[in-house]
Design a protein around this motif. Structure first.
Motif, PDB file in Angstrom:
ATOM      1  N   PRO A 150      14.805   9.033   2.357  1.00  0.00           N
ATOM      2  CA  PRO A 150      13.932   9.484   1.358  1.00  0.00           C
ATOM      3  C   PRO A 150      13.983   8.339   0.175  1.00  0.00           C
ATOM      4  CG  PRO A 150      15.668  10.987   1.644  1.00  0.00           C
ATOM      5  CD  PRO A 150      15.657  10.048   2.706  1.00  0.00           C
ATOM      6  N   HIS A 151      14.962   7.568   0.249  1.00  0.00           N
ATOM      7  CA  HIS A 151      15.298   6.569  -0.971  1.00  0.00           C
ATOM      8  C   HIS A 151      14.134   5.335  -0.696  1.00  0.00           C
ATOM      9  CE1 HIS A 151      17.538   4.897   2.294  1.00  0.00           C
ATOM     10  NE2 HIS A 151      17.427   3.625   1.601  1.00  0.00           N
ATOM     11  N   LEU A 152      13.625   5.332   0.409  1.00  0.00           N
ATOM     12  CA  LEU A 152      12.095   4.285   0.609  1.00  0.00           C
ATOM     13  C   LEU A 152      10.973   4.829   0.451  1.00  0.00           C
ATOM     14  CD1 LEU A 152      13.532   2.931   4.064  1.00  0.00           C
ATOM     15  CD2 LEU A 152      13.873   2.148   1.906  1.00  0.00           C
ATOM     16  N   ASP A 153      10.849   6.306   0.051  1.00  0.00           N
ATOM     17  CA  ASP A 153       9.537   6.885  -0.243  1.00  0.00           C
ATOM     18  C   ASP A 153       8.995   6.032  -1.605  1.00  0.00           C
ATOM     19  OD1 ASP A 153      10.301   8.640   1.878  1.00  0.00           O
ATOM     20  OD2 ASP A 153      10.306  10.285   0.581  1.00  0.00           O
TER      21      ASP A 153
ATOM     22  N   GLU B 142       0.899  -1.300  -0.136  1.00  0.00           N
ATOM     23  CA  GLU B 142      -0.010   0.008  -0.085  1.00  0.00           C
ATOM     24  C   GLU B 142       0.845   1.274  -0.023  1.00  0.00           C
ATOM     25  OE1 GLU B 142      -3.018  -0.026   3.126  1.00  0.00           O
ATOM     26  OE2 GLU B 142      -3.120  -2.312   2.896  1.00  0.00           O
ATOM     27  N   LEU B 143       1.309   1.525  -1.062  1.00  0.00           N
ATOM     28  CA  LEU B 143       2.282   2.789  -1.259  1.00  0.00           C
ATOM     29  C   LEU B 143       1.541   4.051  -1.116  1.00  0.00           C
ATOM     30  CD1 LEU B 143       4.236   1.242  -4.271  1.00  0.00           C
ATOM     31  CD2 LEU B 143       4.613   0.929  -1.834  1.00  0.00           C
ATOM     32  N   SER B 144       2.126   5.123  -0.700  1.00  0.00           N
ATOM     33  CA  SER B 144       1.562   6.505  -0.538  1.00  0.00           C
ATOM     34  C   SER B 144       2.636   7.453  -0.587  1.00  0.00           C
ATOM     35  CB  SER B 144       0.995   6.597   0.909  1.00  0.00           C
ATOM     36  OG  SER B 144       2.090   6.432   1.926  1.00  0.00           O
ATOM     37  N   GLY B 145       2.226   8.811  -0.490  1.00  0.00           N
ATOM     38  CA  GLY B 145       3.481   9.747  -0.680  1.00  0.00           C
ATOM     39  C   GLY B 145       3.942  10.155   0.797  1.00  0.00           C
TER      40      GLY B 145
ATOM     41  N   HIS C 272       8.328   3.212  -1.951  1.00  0.00           N
ATOM     42  CA  HIS C 272       8.880   1.805  -2.472  1.00  0.00           C
ATOM     43  C   HIS C 272       8.371   0.910  -1.230  1.00  0.00           C
ATOM     44  CE1 HIS C 272      11.133   3.188  -5.768  1.00  0.00           C
ATOM     45  NE2 HIS C 272      11.444   4.222  -4.976  1.00  0.00           N
ATOM     46  N   TYR C 273       7.846   1.400  -0.220  1.00  0.00           N
ATOM     47  CA  TYR C 273       7.354   0.628   0.962  1.00  0.00           C
ATOM     48  C   TYR C 273       6.297   1.209   1.498  1.00  0.00           C
ATOM     49  CZ  TYR C 273      12.084  -1.599   1.090  1.00  0.00           C
ATOM     50  OH  TYR C 273      13.023  -2.546   0.740  1.00  0.00           O
ATOM     51  N   THR C 274       5.465   0.176   2.119  1.00  0.00           N
ATOM     52  CA  THR C 274       4.143   0.367   2.813  1.00  0.00           C
ATOM     53  C   THR C 274       4.428   1.149   4.215  1.00  0.00           C
ATOM     54  OG1 THR C 274       3.154  -1.444   2.003  1.00  0.00           O
ATOM     55  CG2 THR C 274       2.020  -0.549   4.053  1.00  0.00           C
ATOM     56  N   TYR C 275       4.005   2.474   4.328  1.00  0.00           N
ATOM     57  CA  TYR C 275       3.996   3.199   5.671  1.00  0.00           C
ATOM     58  C   TYR C 275       3.025   2.700   6.320  1.00  0.00           C
ATOM     59  CZ  TYR C 275       4.023   7.427   8.413  1.00  0.00           C
ATOM     60  OH  TYR C 275       4.083   8.101   9.470  1.00  0.00           O
ATOM     61  N   TRP C 276       3.408   2.258   7.682  1.00  0.00           N
ATOM     62  CA  TRP C 276       2.764   1.399   8.628  1.00  0.00           C
ATOM     63  C   TRP C 276       2.206   2.427   9.735  1.00  0.00           C
ATOM     64  CZ3 TRP C 276       3.617  -1.912  12.867  1.00  0.00           C
ATOM     65  CH2 TRP C 276       2.751  -2.686  13.422  1.00  0.00           C
TER      66      TRP C 276
END
Length: 116
Positions: free
Chosen positions: A71-74, A36-39, A76-80
């Motif tokens: 920021p390289h993870l923005d 569930e990718l987000s900004g 690309h991963y689900t922010y939980w």
């Protein structure tokens, strides 16, 4: 589920990973979650879902907590979520090894669960 699990991977200055009942970094609960990718930016204290490298829809029970912005993870991963209380304790986590046991999750509670 998480109470008592070890932080199986702690990278000084980057992140601490937990959520693997096998404490190997390869185990999980047996569930596969879609990404569930987000900004939402991945900043200090962010909790994100770990997935297999390059395979978005492979998250399970493992997650990481960031010690600093990444920021390289923005995107690309689900922010939980984020650590609300006790970030100073997270920052004291240390890598385990032969000479010292890894730190453990004592008790994990999600604020949203407490509000229900």
């Amino acid at each position: 589920f998480y109470d008592g699990l070890v932080f199986h991977n702690v990278v000084d200055g980057f992140a601490a990973e937990t959520g693997d009942p096998d404490a190997t970094g390869f185990g999980g609960s047996g569930q596969q979650l879609e990404a569930e990718l987000s900004g939402q930016p991945f900043v200090r204290g962010t909790v994100g879902m770990k997935h297999q490298l390059g395979r978005l829809n492979t998250a399970d029970s493992q997650f990481f907590i960031l010690f600093r912005a990444a920021p390289h993870l923005d995107g690309h991963y689900t922010y939980w979520g984020e650590v609300v209380h006790g970030l100073e304790l997270v920052e004291r986590l240390r890598p385990g090894g032969r000479s010292k046991p890894p730190d453990r999750v004592v008790r994990l509670r999600v604020v949203a669960d407490l509000l229900q």
